[in-house]
Design a protein around this motif. Structure first.
Motif, PDB file in Angstrom:
ATOM      1  N   ASP A  30      -6.390   4.338   2.492  1.00 14.42           N
ATOM      2  CA  ASP A  30      -6.585   3.329   3.567  1.00 14.42           C
ATOM      3  C   ASP A  30      -6.113   2.030   3.113  1.00 14.42           C
ATOM      4  OD1 ASP A  30      -6.970   2.362   6.167  1.00 14.42           O
ATOM      5  OD2 ASP A  30      -9.141   2.772   6.022  1.00 14.42           O
ATOM      6  N   ARG A  65      -1.023  -1.183   5.853  1.00 12.99           N
ATOM      7  CA  ARG A  65       0.147  -0.576   5.213  1.00 12.99           C
ATOM      8  C   ARG A  65       1.389  -0.986   5.889  1.00 12.99           C
ATOM      9  NH1 ARG A  65      -1.762   3.683   4.520  1.00 12.99           N
ATOM     10  NH2 ARG A  65      -2.054   3.694   2.285  1.00 12.99           N
ATOM     11  N   GLU A 125       0.718   4.315   9.013  1.00 14.55           N
ATOM     12  CA  GLU A 125      -0.005   5.428   8.497  1.00 14.55           C
ATOM     13  C   GLU A 125       0.431   6.069   7.223  1.00 14.55           C
ATOM     14  OE1 GLU A 125      -1.162   9.560  10.683  1.00 14.55           O
ATOM     15  OE2 GLU A 125       0.838   9.979   9.662  1.00 14.55           O
ATOM     16  N   SER A 126       1.706   5.967   6.915  1.00  9.75           N
ATOM     17  CA  SER A 126       2.583   6.303   5.882  1.00  9.75           C
ATOM     18  C   SER A 126       3.754   5.668   5.642  1.00  9.75           C
ATOM     19  CB  SER A 126       2.645   7.639   5.532  1.00  9.75           C
ATOM     20  OG  SER A 126       3.210   8.366   6.371  1.00  9.75           O
ATOM     21  N   SER A 147      -3.612   1.313  10.320  1.00  6.02           N
ATOM     22  CA  SER A 147      -4.183   0.962   9.168  1.00  6.02           C
ATOM     23  C   SER A 147      -4.391  -0.741   9.449  1.00  6.02           C
ATOM     24  CB  SER A 147      -3.598   0.972   7.980  1.00  6.02           C
ATOM     25  OG  SER A 147      -2.048   0.361   8.112  1.00  6.02           O
ATOM     26  N   THR A 180       7.782   6.088   3.788  1.00  7.59           N
ATOM     27  CA  THR A 180       8.341   7.188   3.387  1.00  7.59           C
ATOM     28  C   THR A 180       9.785   6.472   2.291  1.00  7.59           C
ATOM     29  OG1 THR A 180       9.616   7.265   5.325  1.00  7.59           O
ATOM     30  CG2 THR A 180       8.049   8.757   5.010  1.00  7.59           C
ATOM     31  N   ASP A 187       0.698   3.818  -1.698  1.00  6.40           N
ATOM     32  CA  ASP A 187      -0.006   5.132  -1.940  1.00  6.40           C
ATOM     33  C   ASP A 187      -0.658   5.343  -0.671  1.00  6.40           C
ATOM     34  OD1 ASP A 187      -1.614   7.214  -2.596  1.00  6.40           O
ATOM     35  OD2 ASP A 187      -2.442   6.408  -4.313  1.00  6.40           O
ATOM     36  N   ASN A 188       0.264   6.572   0.008  1.00  5.56           N
ATOM     37  CA  ASN A 188      -0.314   6.896   1.325  1.00  5.56           C
ATOM     38  C   ASN A 188      -1.732   7.385   1.314  1.00  5.56           C
ATOM     39  OD1 ASN A 188       2.106   5.930   2.619  1.00  5.56           O
ATOM     40  ND2 ASN A 188       3.191   7.605   2.061  1.00  5.56           N
ATOM     41  N   GLU A 189      -2.336   7.854   0.332  1.00  7.25           N
ATOM     42  CA  GLU A 189      -3.446   8.676   0.228  1.00  7.25           C
ATOM     43  C   GLU A 189      -4.792   7.812   0.713  1.00  7.25           C
ATOM     44  OE1 GLU A 189      -5.826  11.078  -3.213  1.00  7.25           O
ATOM     45  OE2 GLU A 189      -3.846  10.457  -3.502  1.00  7.25           O
ATOM     46  N   CYS A 193       0.809  -1.116  -0.026  1.00  5.04           N
ATOM     47  CA  CYS A 193       0.042   0.043  -0.043  1.00  5.04           C
ATOM     48  C   CYS A 193       0.609   1.212  -0.034  1.00  5.04           C
ATOM     49  CB  CYS A 193      -0.966   0.119   1.052  1.00  5.04           C
ATOM     50  SG  CYS A 193      -2.118  -1.332   0.959  1.00  5.04           S
ATOM     51  N   GLY A 208       8.918   5.335   7.512  1.00  7.26           N
ATOM     52  CA  GLY A 208       7.586   5.740   7.727  1.00  7.26           C
ATOM     53  C   GLY A 208       7.017   6.134   8.854  1.00  7.26           C
TER      54      GLY A 208
END
Ligand SMILES: [Zn+2]
Length: 229
Positions: free
Chosen positions: A127, A135, A178-179, A200, A181, A123-125, A121, A195
């Motif tokens: 869920d 993620r 969450e995201s 998630s 990097t 694409d951090n945009e 996942c 990240g």
């Protein structure tokens, strides 16, 4: 021993986190606002890390190249809500260590040098459910070749020459982010950010699931290597 004492002192938070190694064992949660992705998968659906053997709980492996606290948050066993081989309500074992750190905490590479193997996942945009793992970022530790010093010398003193490092087969996986990097195949070093923690996947509160996999025995207990680096 410390680990056991902390466990007894902890309230049972019943953190239902991920399902690493037990894909499909937990029923999907109804997420609203799903952005159109299947709740069972997610963009960048990955290869889940294997489970392990609960006889290995508490065992330290001399060849484990990972060590240290995996998130930029003060090391403290009291943050652990679920240890390796704690048991889910469905009877299946947990193959990592869960750390209840605030959302947005920076997750860190815990080995001298590693290659990013999976960013699930990316694409951090959006869920990301991904079998409940959410993620995640997975890195493979690289270790120095046997004749590392000579190798570096033959590369004009370049300690980062790719020829002088080999893949160890050891994996660290950081879930419920969450995201992310980093991106696939990127080289990272100890203490570098990978990240940010999140909530998630199958997670009822911000936490990090940190899992280590040995090429020889599958998932191992991360706890013995999480302090002292
Ligand atoms: Zn977990």
């Amino acid at each position: 021993m410390t680990k056991r004492l902390v466990l007894l002192a902890l309230p049972l938070l019943a953190c239902l986190c991920c399902v690493a190694g037990t894909v499909g064992a937990i029923a999907p949660i109804n997420h609203s606002g799903w952005y159109g992705y299947s709740p069972d998968y997610g963009p960048g659906d990955g290869e889940p890390p294997e489970g392990g053997n609960c006889d290995n709980a508490g065992v330290a492996y001399p060849d484990n190249p990972f060590g240290g606290w995996p998130v930029d948050y003060e090391p403290e066993w009291g943050l652990v809500t679920f240890y390796y081989c704690n048991i889910y309500p469905d009877g299946s074992p947990h193959w990592g260590v869960d750390l209840a750190v605030p959302e947005g905490s920076t997750i860190l590479a815990t080995t001298d040098r590693a290659i990013v193997r999976q960013v699930v996942c990316p694409d951090n945009e959006y869920d990301c459910w991904n079998y409940g793992m959410g993620r995640y970022v997975q890195i493979e530790a690289q270790i120095r070749v046997d004749d590392y010093d000579a190798c570096v010398e033959s590369h004009a003193g370049d300690t980062e020459a790719d020829d002088c490092w080999i893949n160890s087969g050891w994996l660290a996986t950081y879930m419920h982010l969450e995201s992310a990097t980093v991106s696939d195949s990127q080289i990272v070093h100890r203490g570098e950010a990978l990240g940010f923690t999140g909530n998630s996947g199958n997670s009822n509160g911000a936490h990090l699931h940190y899992q280590l996999n040995s090429p020889a025995v599958g998932a191992v207990d991360p706890a013995p290597s999480m302090f002292g680096e």
